[in-house]
Design an enzyme around this catalytic site. Sequence first.
Site, PDB file in Angstrom:
ATOM      1  N   GLY A   1      37.138  38.279  41.606  1.00  0.00           N
ATOM      2  CA  GLY A   1      36.147  38.392  42.875  1.00  0.00           C
ATOM      3  C   GLY A   1      36.695  38.007  44.177  1.00  0.00           C
ATOM      4  N   CYS A   2      37.791  37.162  43.988  1.00  0.00           N
ATOM      5  CA  CYS A   2      38.346  36.962  45.439  1.00  0.00           C
ATOM      6  C   CYS A   2      39.132  38.053  46.089  1.00  0.00           C
ATOM      7  CB  CYS A   2      39.381  35.512  45.309  1.00  0.00           C
ATOM      8  SG  CYS A   2      38.366  34.258  44.742  1.00  0.00           S
ATOM      9  N   THR A   3      39.719  38.773  45.346  1.00  0.00           N
ATOM     10  CA  THR A   3      40.290  39.961  45.578  1.00  0.00           C
ATOM     11  C   THR A   3      39.455  41.093  46.165  1.00  0.00           C
ATOM     12  OG1 THR A   3      42.337  39.426  43.981  1.00  0.00           O
ATOM     13  CG2 THR A   3      41.919  41.730  44.787  1.00  0.00           C
TER      14      THR A   3
END
Length: 241
Positions: free
Chosen positions: A135-137
Site C-alpha cells: 500500500g505504501c509503495t
Amino acid sequence: MAPRAKASSETVEPTRRSTRISAQPKVEAVKEAVKKAVTKASGKKRAADAEGTNDGDDAAPNVKKSKAENAASEEAGDASNDSAEAAPVLSHIDIGDSLPSYTLKNEKDEDVNVAALAAEKGVIFFLVPKADTPGCTTQACGFRDIYPDFTAHGFDVYCLSADKPSAQAKWQTKKELPYPLLSDPKRVLITALGAGEGGKTKRSHFIFAKGGKLVDKKLPVKPVDSPKLALEFVKLSAAES
C-alpha cells in the site's frame, strides 16, 4: 591315638571362635566409616544447593530462575532508558496552524528542520505506515509519477514515516522516488499531525502553504487516492490565487 585326635579338635575350636570375635570390630568400623562418609556428602550437597552451586539436576531451577531474573532486569533497564529518553511532545497541528520548528533525519541521515522547508515553497507531507510495503509503495509511486506537477505549482513533496533513514534510502533507490523521505522514529511530528496512534502511523497527507500554514489534510486516505487528491487541491489553490 584317640586322645591325640580329641586334643587337636579342641585346639582348633577356640581358634575359630577367636577369629570371628576379632572380625566383628572391623565390620562395625567399616559401617561407621561409610555412615560418616554418606552424612558428610549429604551435608555438602545441601550446602551446595543452598548456595546454588550444585551442578546436578537439582540446580536447574536455580539456573532458570537466574535467567528469568536477568531478563526482567534487562527489560526494566530498557524501560528505564526509554523513560529517560522520552520523546518530546509537539502541540497538535490543525488547519490554520503552522509547522513547528522540529528537526528530523532525511534518508541521507542529514538533519532537516521541517519549519524551514516551507520558507520559500509550499510543502506536502504524505505519511505511510511502513516503507516498501504494498500500500505504501502504491502511494509513494503515485506521488512519484506526478511529482513534476507538484513542483510546477510551487510545492515540494516529502514522504514521512517512522522508518529508519537506511530503510528509506533503500526504498527510495528501489522505486526511484524523486523526493526526500523524512524519518520520525518516535512519531513526534506524526502524532502532532494527528496520524500517530497506538504505535502506528495512519496513512494520510498534509498540505502546507508557503510560510508553513496547514491548508489541507486527508486522514485517513487510500493509497491510490492520496496523490490525486493532493494534486487536485494544489491546482485549485493555484487557480484561486
